[in-house]
Structures are given as structure tokens and as C-alpha cells.
Design a protein around this motif. Structure first.
Motif, short mmCIF file in Angstrom:
data_model
loop_
_atom_site.label_atom_id
_atom_site.label_comp_id
_atom_site.label_asym_id
_atom_site.label_seq_id
_atom_site.Cartn_x
_atom_site.Cartn_y
_atom_site.Cartn_z
N PHE A 1 0.84 -1.20 0.00
CA PHE A 1 0.00 0.00 0.00
C PHE A 1 0.87 1.24 0.00
O PHE A 1 2.08 1.19 0.31
CB PHE A 1 -0.95 0.01 1.21
N LEU A 2 0.26 2.36 -0.36
CA LEU A 2 0.91 3.66 -0.32
C LEU A 2 0.39 4.43 0.88
O LEU A 2 -0.74 4.26 1.31
CB LEU A 2 0.63 4.46 -1.59
N ARG A 3 1.26 5.29 1.41
CA ARG A 3 0.83 6.22 2.44
C ARG A 3 1.46 7.56 2.14
O ARG A 3 2.68 7.66 2.00
CB ARG A 3 1.24 5.72 3.84
N SER A 4 0.63 8.60 1.99
CA SER A 4 1.10 9.92 1.59
C SER A 4 1.46 10.76 2.80
O SER A 4 0.97 10.53 3.91
CB SER A 4 0.04 10.64 0.75
N ALA A 5 2.31 11.75 2.58
CA ALA A 5 2.80 12.57 3.68
C ALA A 5 1.68 13.37 4.32
O ALA A 5 0.77 13.84 3.66
CB ALA A 5 3.89 13.52 3.18
N GLY A 6 1.76 13.52 5.61
CA GLY A 6 0.83 14.34 6.39
C GLY A 6 1.52 14.80 7.65
O GLY A 6 2.69 14.45 7.91
N PRO A 7 0.83 15.58 8.48
CA PRO A 7 1.45 16.09 9.71
C PRO A 7 1.98 14.99 10.62
O PRO A 7 3.00 15.17 11.29
CB PRO A 7 0.31 16.87 10.38
N LEU B 1 9.12 -0.59 5.05
CA LEU B 1 9.10 0.56 4.16
C LEU B 1 9.92 0.21 2.92
O LEU B 1 11.15 0.13 2.98
CB LEU B 1 9.66 1.80 4.85
N VAL B 2 9.24 -0.03 1.82
CA VAL B 2 9.90 -0.45 0.59
C VAL B 2 10.59 0.73 -0.09
O VAL B 2 11.71 0.61 -0.59
CB VAL B 2 8.88 -1.10 -0.37
N ALA B 3 9.92 1.87 -0.11
CA ALA B 3 10.47 3.06 -0.77
C ALA B 3 9.97 4.29 -0.04
O ALA B 3 8.76 4.48 0.13
CB ALA B 3 10.05 3.11 -2.23
N ALA B 4 10.91 5.10 0.42
CA ALA B 4 10.54 6.37 1.06
C ALA B 4 10.45 7.45 0.01
O ALA B 4 11.20 7.46 -0.97
CB ALA B 4 11.58 6.74 2.12
N GLY B 5 9.52 8.37 0.21
CA GLY B 5 9.37 9.46 -0.74
C GLY B 5 8.05 9.40 -1.47
O GLY B 5 7.23 8.51 -1.23
N VAL C 1 5.98 8.18 -3.81
CA VAL C 1 5.62 7.16 -4.80
C VAL C 1 4.14 7.34 -5.10
O VAL C 1 3.29 7.14 -4.23
CB VAL C 1 5.90 5.74 -4.26
N HIS C 2 3.83 7.71 -6.34
CA HIS C 2 2.43 8.02 -6.68
C HIS C 2 1.66 6.79 -7.13
O HIS C 2 0.43 6.75 -7.00
CB HIS C 2 2.40 9.09 -7.76
N SER C 3 2.34 5.80 -7.67
CA SER C 3 1.69 4.56 -8.07
C SER C 3 2.76 3.48 -8.15
O SER C 3 3.96 3.77 -8.25
CB SER C 3 0.98 4.71 -9.41
N TYR C 4 2.31 2.24 -8.11
CA TYR C 4 3.26 1.11 -8.15
C TYR C 4 2.55 -0.08 -8.76
O TYR C 4 1.33 -0.08 -8.97
CB TYR C 4 3.75 0.77 -6.74
N ALA C 5 3.30 -1.13 -9.06
CA ALA C 5 2.75 -2.39 -9.53
C ALA C 5 3.59 -3.51 -8.95
O ALA C 5 4.76 -3.30 -8.57
CB ALA C 5 2.74 -2.45 -11.06
N TRP D 1 8.14 0.90 -9.43
CA TRP D 1 7.54 2.24 -9.53
C TRP D 1 8.48 3.13 -10.33
O TRP D 1 9.65 2.80 -10.56
CB TRP D 1 7.28 2.82 -8.13
N ALA D 2 7.95 4.24 -10.78
CA ALA D 2 8.73 5.22 -11.52
C ALA D 2 8.87 6.48 -10.67
O ALA D 2 7.94 6.87 -9.96
CB ALA D 2 8.08 5.56 -12.85
N TYR D 3 10.05 7.12 -10.76
CA TYR D 3 10.26 8.39 -10.07
C TYR D 3 11.17 9.26 -10.92
O TYR D 3 12.28 8.86 -11.28
CB TYR D 3 10.88 8.16 -8.70
N GLU D 4 10.64 10.43 -11.29
CA GLU D 4 11.37 11.38 -12.13
C GLU D 4 11.93 10.71 -13.38
O GLU D 4 13.07 10.96 -13.79
CB GLU D 4 12.49 12.06 -11.33
#
Length: 579
Positions: free
Chosen positions: A32-38, A57-61, A63-67, A77-80
Motif C-alpha cells: 500500500f501507499l501512504r502519503s505525507a501528512g502532519p 518501508l519499501v520506498a521512502a518518498g 511514490v504516486h503509483s506502483y505495480a 515504480w517510476a520516479y522522475e
């Protein structure tokens, strides 16, 4: 007055809450993904080991989508523009990476490029599988019409990782089987008669199932694809005099070899959205099926289909288990108890309902670091008029009965979009408006899902008249139980197609609606995507008068055309007009 934060005003998404859940085919892992928050300053991609409850934690930062592979032992996942995997880190590629996906076995990773090519990475080798820069054809990307049918991708791995089904757009889409050695065959169907490719799904036996529709969307076919030759065989026909509405998650090959499709039951007094397996009804007519989440094996009694659906109250969505056994009649068990809007994800013998992971008798909860919602709205749900229109009425915090208030009619996103739902996150902005001094009312007029197929489709070629009539009749009916609604001071507000209907309301029934706010409204249905517009209004060539009737003027007395985000201007305008 502070505005509710954006995260709670966009369909219920909340920063810090797990989302985009996937369960491996063996049930061993949940990603699953978890987006940044307070409370969650380190967003990223996470993996849960179901047996041990350990989180990684597979990838920090961001990550907008994955497979993932079938067992989720490889995540990509793709990043930049770069390619990353959970097992190899950053992987060198020949081009910028979009939509990377490992094959089910985890041996290969495919991706598409911005210039329309489809490539596959195996070890250190990056192979061009289809396409060429500047060739005029796009491989593997979802063609524009796909989004109108809920399809957001254009290529799919076979279960054994040896073949890829890929869409080629030029601009009309075609479908092709590609092997990793450069060979390919066309998938054969009558694309001139059935130009819309609605769904593609590989079956466990190695064949693929596809759904195609006519341009009118009144007839479709469910086809099985022979992966050796590309030839297709008809498994089911879909037909409706208005439009065919496939059930998300179907067609699907069941463990016993039957092909399950979504359809409608409209005889012997029934008006239901159901599931059928090889033509036999497998869901009870009282269950409105919204989506098939998957198939869950059971120790006894055979596997069960896990569906999201509604039974009774349209504002609620629950998770149900449906028997696949052919003996004993149709039945469905409700798995969620609390009123609300529940979702399901399935993989192997694991079921995730909302954030609760269940395997057998063992359960655990995915950790959420989302901030509490700014408001705790308590809309009053009603079914009103002889059409039993679902509605919700929301009062200001601390409202004193007997104090009459102006009304804000808050509209949904147009046909196919339900607005009256039992999800507090979806009512945050409406509570903000209520606390500004309004009674906020929302009505799901005919054309919205959740009630019955006939309720959705009666709008065909007459949406404006039906929707506007329903909204006005519902307002008048609500005053019986809600006498504090001041129908002499009614404002209407909507975004997109909701903004279009707000403009229709002010321009055609200014006697009811004192003012309106149209945020980024649709002015002319002829400018909408063809697949969407024709579903509800028919073809423009044959129904030019219908399109003209549904066109609104870009300006009118009492109407504010507002860009998204202009809350302060909207509040000032509505408050002044309703004073």
C-alpha cells in the motif's frame, strides 16, 4: 472562517491514510501507499507480511503509483522518469519510464515511454518490444476513450510472464499479443462494429477475456482470446436499449471454469444490477452490485465472490460474500456491519475490508497516520418524492430548531456519480458551507448509481429535464420534515457537470433558485469526450436538437462562473444573493 483542507475535499482521500492497496495472489503480502501528512512526514510504499504482521518501508518518498508481481515479492515504480524495484533499487533504462509493471513471475519489468514505445527490462537488458519514436502509433497507453469506461491502462502481462497484451492506438485502438522474442499476432474482432475496448483481463487458464462495445454502447460482447492465434470466441452478449453499464471487476473466469459477467435483471418485477455465470444468476436480486473485488477460497462450501454493493440504503456501500456453488440457490452474506462506505481488496485467502486484514480467523489493522477530520458532519439521509430520491440534509453545527435558514443545494458530478454517501470525508466542505449559515442539501437525482438500473437510465437523452425536476421536487418534499429550509432563498452550486446543472437551474428555473455557482462548468455537451456524451445523449449527428437543449449560456443573472478554489468569492456571492 478556515477552509477545510484540500485532502478532505477530493473524494475522501486523506493524507497519512493507507491507499492503493494490493494483496498478493498467495495472500502472503499486502502492499500500500501512504502519503505525507502532519503525522506521517516520511511517505512511501509499504509492504505488510501477513504471517508476522511486520511492516517494511519499501520506498521512502513520493511514490504516486506502483505495480507488483503476482506474489508482490517484486514491486516497481517510476520516479522522475527512472525505474525502481524493491529488489534491485534503481535500474538503468534506455528511455524515460512510465507505468512500469513486473511480470507475474517477477523476472521481467515492462514499461512504456512518452513517445509511445513498449519496452521490457530483463536483468541488464532493455529491449524494445513494440513501437518506434515518431512512428505515429502509441503502444501500451490507454487511449482517450478508455477513461470513460474506467480503464486506465493499455497493456497486460500474461500469467506466466511470456506474453503481453497491448493496445495500439493510431488513433483507433487495436489489441495485439506480443511475445518477448519479437513475435506478435493481432487480436481479431469486428473493430469497426465494436470500436470500444472496455476491459481486458487474463484468466487463470492462460486465455484472456475482453469486453467490447458498439459506438452506441447499446450492445457489447465478452470475448475470450486464444493467446496462440489471437482468434476470439463469444462468451456473452450485453445489451440495453439505452446503454450497457459493465460491472467493474468483470468479466472474470471463476475457479470452476465459468465466465462471470455483470448484467441487469429487468423482468418478473425485478430491477437489479446482478452477476451471472454462464447465463445463470448468482447474486440475489436485492443486492445492487457495484464492483467485484475478487474470489476468496473457503475451507468448505467452495470459493466465494467478494463484491462491493448496496442492499437497501443507497447511501451505504457494504462488502458481501457471494456463493459460487451452483446448488442451493443464490445467496449473499454481508461482511461489514457498521453503516458507512466500505471497500474490499482480495488476494489468495486474504480479505482486506477498509483497513482490516483478515486471514481465516486472524485479523490485523493497517496503521493509519491520517489527521482527524476537521468536522464531524451528521447529514440526515432521506428518501423523498414518489421516486424515492436519495437525499442528505446538513445543518450548521449547533443549529437551533425553528431558525429558518437559506438553502444551498450542493450538486454532484453528473450522471454516474453518487453524491449522497455515508462517508464523513465527503461531507467536509458541505459542513463548512453549513457552518457559514446555510442548510446544505444534496440530492441524487435519477441518473446516479446505487438504486436500480431503471433509476440510472431513465435520463437517456433527457438528462437536463429529469435531473432539474428531481432536484426541485426533492427540495419541496424535504420541507415536510425540515421546516427550517427557507425555499425563498435557495442557492445552487456544482463543479464540472454539477456546474452545468447549476447553470441550467439558474437559467431555466430562476423562480426557484435565487443564485448559483458553477465551478469550471461544462457549457456544451458536444465538447465532452464522445464516449461519455453519447452514453447519455446519443450521437450528436442523430440528436443535434438534444445537444442544443442541453447547452447552457456561459453567463446569466444570478450566476457566478467560478474557477476551482475560489471559495471566498463564492461564499461572498451566495451570502449576498441570499440575504
Amino acid at each position: 472562517m478556515e477552509y477545510p483542507e484540500l485532502a478532505t475535499r477530493t473524494g475522501g482521500f486523506r493524507f497519512g491514510a493507507p491507499h492503493a492497496l494490493t494483496v498478493g495472489d498467495d495472500g502472503a503480502r499486502v502492499a500500500f501507499l501512504r502519503s505525507a501528512g502532519p503525522r506521517d512526514p516520511a511517505p512511501g510504499l509499504w509492504s505488510l507480511d501477513v504471517a508476522t504482521s511486520a511492516l517494511t518501508l519499501v520506498a521512502a518518498g513520493p511514490v504516486h503509483s506502483y505495480a507488483g508481481s503476482a506474489k508482490l515479492d517484486v514491486l516497481t515504480w517510476a520516479y522522475e522518469g527512472g525505474l525502481f524495484s524493491s529488489t534491485a533499487g534503481r535500474i538503468g533504462t534506455a528511455d524515460e519510464v512510465l507505468d512500469p509493471r513486473p511480470d507475474p513471475t517477477g523476472r521481467h519489468i515492462g514499461y512504456i515511454t512518452p513517445d509511445g514505445c513498449l519496452r521490457v527490462v530483463t536483468g541488464g537488458d532493455d529491449q524494445l518490444l513494440a513501437g518506434e519514436a515518431g512512428g505515429g502509433a502509441s503502444w501500451g497507453a490507454a487511449e482517450p476513450a478508455a477513461a470513460e469506461f474506467g480503464r486506465d491502462r493499455g497493456w497486460w502481462w500474461s500469467p506466466d510472464g511470456t506474453l503481453i497484451l497491448a493496445v495500439r492506438s493510431t488513433p483507433a485502438p487495436s489489441l495485439h499479443l506480443l511475445d518477448l522474442h519479437g513475435g506478435w499476432v493481432d487480436v481479431h474482432w469486428d473493430r469497426e462494429t465494436y470500436p470500444y475496448l472496455v476491459d481486458v483481463r487474463w484468466g487463470g487458464a492462460g486465455n484472456a477475456l475482453i469486453t467490447v462495445l458498439r459506438r452506441t454502447q447499446q450492445h457489447g460482447l465478452v470475448l475470450s482470446v486464444d493467446p496462440r492465434t489471437g482468434e476470439t470466441q463469444v462468451h456473452a452478449e450485453l445489451a440495453d436499449a439505452r446503454w450497457v453499464e459493465p460491472v467493474p471487476g468483470t468479466p472474470r473466469l471463476l475457479p470452476d471454469g465459468r465466465v462471470m459477467v455483470g448484467g441487469e435483471l429487468a423482468h418478473d418485477g425485478f430491477d437489479a444490477r446482478c452477476l451471472f455465470a454462464d447465463g445463470s444468476l448468482i447474486t440475489p436480486p436485492g443486492l445492487y452490485v457495484r464492483r467485484v473485488a475478487g474470489v476468496l477460497p473457503r475451507p468448505t462450501g467452495g470459493p466465494e465472490i467478494i463484491v462491493e454493493g448496496t442492499e437497501g440504503e443507497p447511501a451505504e456501500q457494504h462488502v458481501f460474500a457471494v456463493r459460487t456453488a451452483q446448488a442451493g440457490g443464490v445467496s449473499a452474506r454481508r461482511l461489514t456491519a457498521e453503516p458507512g462506505w466500505h471497500t474490499a481488496t482480495v488476494g489468495g485467502d486474504v480479505l482486506v475490508t477498509d483497513l482490516t486484514v483478515t486471514r481465516g480467523s486472524a485479523t490485523m489493522t493497517l496503521p493509519s497516520l491520517a489527521e482527524p477530520l476537521p468536522y464531524t458532519p451528521a447529514p440526515v439521509f432521506e428518501r423523498v418524492t414518489d421516486r424515492r430520491l436519495p437525499s442528505g440534509v446538513l445543518y450548521p453545527t449547533g443549529h437551533v430548531t425553528g431558525t429558518r435558514l437559506p438553502v444551498l443545494l450542493e450538486l454532484g458530478g453528473g450522471p454516474g456519480n453518487q453524491h449522497v454517501v455515508a462517508d464523513p470525508a465527503r461531507w467536509q466542505e458541505r459542513q463548512w458551507w453549513a457552518d457559514a449559515g446555510f442548510v446544505v442539501v444534496s440530492v441524487d437525482s435519477r441518473g446516479t448509481p446505487g438504486v436500480a438500473p431503471s433509476f440510472e437510465k431513465v435520463i437517456y437523452r433527457r438528462l437536463a429535464d429529469v435531473a432539474l425536476t428531481d432536484q426541485i421536487d426533492a427540495l419541496r418534499s424535504l420541507t415536510g420534515k425540515h421546516p427550517d429550509l427557507d425555499l425563498g432563498r435557495v442557492a445552487v452550486r456544482g463543479t464540472g457537470l454539477g456546474g452545468w446543472l447549476a447553470a441550467v437551474a439558474v437559467q431555466r428555473r430562476h423562480d426557484v433558485f435565487r443564485c448559483g455557482v458553477a465551478r469550471d462548468p461544462i457549457i456544451d455537451w458536444a465538447e465532452l469526450p464522445v464516449a461519455y456524451a453519447e452514453r447519455y445523449l446519443g450521437s450528436h449527428a442523430d440528436n443535434a436538437d438534444v445537444y442544443e437543449h442541453h447547452r447552457v449560456e456561459p453567463a446569466a443573472a444570478g450566476l457566478l462562473i467560478s474557477p476551482a478554489g475560489g471559495l471566498s468569492e463564492e461564499l461572498a456571492f451566495v451570502t449576498r444573493e441570499c440575504a
